[in-house]
Write an enzyme that holds these catalytic residues in place. Structure first.
Site, PDB file in Angstrom:
ATOM      1  N   GLU A   1      -3.636 -11.681  -7.511  1.00  0.00           N
ATOM      2  CA  GLU A   1      -3.197 -11.521  -6.115  1.00  0.00           C
ATOM      3  C   GLU A   1      -4.297 -11.908  -5.124  1.00  0.00           C
ATOM      4  O   GLU A   1      -5.462 -11.503  -5.276  1.00  0.00           O
ATOM      5  CB  GLU A   1      -2.767 -10.051  -5.860  1.00  0.00           C
ATOM      6  CG  GLU A   1      -2.322  -9.823  -4.424  1.00  0.00           C
ATOM      7  CD  GLU A   1      -1.512  -8.550  -4.204  1.00  0.00           C
ATOM      8  OE1 GLU A   1      -1.179  -7.866  -5.178  1.00  0.00           O
ATOM      9  OE2 GLU A   1      -1.219  -8.255  -3.020  1.00  0.00           O
TER      10      GLU A   1
ATOM     11  N   ASP B   1       5.132  -0.924  -7.334  1.00  0.00           N
ATOM     12  CA  ASP B   1       4.898   0.289  -6.535  1.00  0.00           C
ATOM     13  C   ASP B   1       4.954  -0.032  -5.038  1.00  0.00           C
ATOM     14  O   ASP B   1       4.810   0.867  -4.202  1.00  0.00           O
ATOM     15  CB  ASP B   1       3.585   0.990  -6.928  1.00  0.00           C
ATOM     16  CG  ASP B   1       2.357   0.148  -6.659  1.00  0.00           C
ATOM     17  OD1 ASP B   1       2.498  -1.029  -6.244  1.00  0.00           O
ATOM     18  OD2 ASP B   1       1.230   0.666  -6.857  1.00  0.00           O
TER      19      ASP B   1
ATOM     20  N   GLU C   1      -3.170  -1.937 -12.374  1.00  0.00           N
ATOM     21  CA  GLU C   1      -4.159  -2.672 -11.584  1.00  0.00           C
ATOM     22  C   GLU C   1      -5.563  -2.440 -12.140  1.00  0.00           C
ATOM     23  O   GLU C   1      -5.909  -1.326 -12.538  1.00  0.00           O
ATOM     24  CB  GLU C   1      -4.096  -2.220 -10.119  1.00  0.00           C
ATOM     25  CG  GLU C   1      -2.777  -2.581  -9.448  1.00  0.00           C
ATOM     26  CD  GLU C   1      -2.760  -2.226  -7.966  1.00  0.00           C
ATOM     27  OE1 GLU C   1      -3.809  -1.849  -7.407  1.00  0.00           O
ATOM     28  OE2 GLU C   1      -1.665  -2.332  -7.367  1.00  0.00           O
TER      29      GLU C   1
ATOM     30  N   LYS D   1       2.912  -2.414 -15.774  1.00  0.00           N
ATOM     31  CA  LYS D   1       1.843  -3.138 -15.067  1.00  0.00           C
ATOM     32  C   LYS D   1       0.819  -2.118 -14.602  1.00  0.00           C
ATOM     33  O   LYS D   1       1.178  -0.988 -14.257  1.00  0.00           O
ATOM     34  CB  LYS D   1       2.411  -3.909 -13.874  1.00  0.00           C
ATOM     35  CG  LYS D   1       1.327  -4.627 -13.058  1.00  0.00           C
ATOM     36  CD  LYS D   1       1.919  -5.612 -12.066  1.00  0.00           C
ATOM     37  CE  LYS D   1       2.208  -5.032 -10.709  1.00  0.00           C
ATOM     38  NZ  LYS D   1       1.048  -4.422 -10.028  1.00  0.00           N
TER      39      LYS D   1
END
Ligand code: KIV
Length: 336
Positions: free
Chosen positions: A233, A95, A166, A164
């Site tokens: 991350e 994104d 988050e 994916k």
């Protein structure tokens, strides 16, 4: 025959050389047909020079061998094509599209439909990589059912192999729901950019022992929920390495050091496809200078067009002397 009719007939004849008859059906060349085209071998390679399709099994094999998994973002057909041709194991339609391809301020603005459209383009290009589409903010947080609906649209319309999303512990039921439907999930923990407002900006995570424990708890929860791998991350290298050792599935690091099971970068960042002076995060290594090369080429085109150096004779189509003379004769007659 009148001159204008003869011109018309000749134009039609010329055009017919370039247009396909109505009965034409495109058939792949024999040389492109080396894969077994059956409903049970959809993952077969489709050409003599193409590597085998990357699958969940081949990713697991890489992980077991300790060979790092390469992941790169792509946001359209050309960027998907080059990532696939360069042998990326996973191509991620991230994104980050919002900022790097759509000029938006952050990822919260990009819509599900926009992500799906770009996934469609990348999937057409990435014939051998495992393609993952990033569920955008608002398309999966409300309930696991909402997330599954979005994930199904990504597969059916975006033609990706997995999605994916988050989040850590709180996303475990959602990951379970999606994977139970047979859709592979790549989790994303540590710094989760869609939650930047709640995190107080793009902050490194796991910098205290309590913070590191929280990242570990998230990692264990998403693993238990059934994701096949997770992006980690902006976490200190030592923490990411220790967490990687505690898991039985791969970690894909971004700003998390080289102790992870693989790495992911945003393509425009690592190829240097941005104007000088733009901020790039510390963890990005600029492997190329695509901006300068594009600039050089476009400026040369501009200058040569202005000076009429382009197009040169080799860029033009020939006409026989006789036909040209006839054309000029017709034009002279018209002017008379
Ligand atoms: O959106 C994206 O590109 C990502 C990667 C940087 C992991 O989430």
């Amino acid at each position: 025959m009148s001159p204008s009719k003869s011109i018309l007939n000749r134009s039609r004849a010329l055009l017919s050389q370039y247009t396909r008859p109505a009965s034409f059906t495109a058939r792949p060349l024999l040389s492109q047909c080396h894969g077994r085209f059956s409903s049970h071998s959809p993952m077969a390679p489709v050409g003599p020079n193409l590597r085998k399709k990357v699958t969940l099994n081949s990713l697991r094999t890489l992980y077991k061998k300790g060979e790092p998994i390469t992941v790169l973002t792509a946001h359209d057909f050309p960027s998907g094509h080059v990532a696939d041709a360069a042998g990326m194991d996973i191509v991620l339609v991230g994104d980050s599209l919002a900022m790097v391809a759509m000029g938006m301020e952050d990822t919260s603005e990009v819509l599900l439909e926009e992500m799906i459209l770009h996934c469609r383009s990348v999937s057409r290009a990435a014939k051998t990589s495992f393609v993952i589409g990033d569920l955008p903010m608002g398309s999966y947080e409300i309930a696991p059912e909402q997330a599954l609906e979005s994930a199904i649209r990504f597969v059916k319309e975006g033609r990706v192999h997995g999605v994916k999303l988050e989040g850590g512990i709180e996303m475990a039921p959602t990951i379970k729901k999606i994977t139970s439907a047979g859709i592979p999930v790549l989790a994303h923990i540590g710094l989760t950019p869609q939650r930047q407002n709640a995190l107080g900006g793009f902050r490194v995570q796991g910098k205290t022992s309590a913070g590191a424990l929280k990242v570990l708890e998230d990692a264990l929860a998403v693993q238990e929920a059934g994701c096949f791998a997770m992006v980690v991350e902006a976490v200190p290298q030592e923490v990411a390495t220790l967490i990687t050792k505690k898991l039985r599935i791969p970690t894909i690091g971004i700003g998390a050091g080289n102790g992870c099971s693989g790495q992911v970068l945003v393509q425009v960042d690592m190829t240097g496809n941005f104007p000088p002076g733009r901020f790039i995060p510390k963890f990005v290594k600029k492997y190329g200078d695509v901006w300068s090369e594009s600039m050089r080429a476009i400026e040369a085109y501009r200058d040569e067009t202005k000076s009429r150096a382009y197009p040169a004779p080799e860029h033009t189509y020939p006409i026989s002397k006789d036909e040209l003379a006839e054309f000029e004769r017709i034009l002279d007659g018209k002017n008379a």
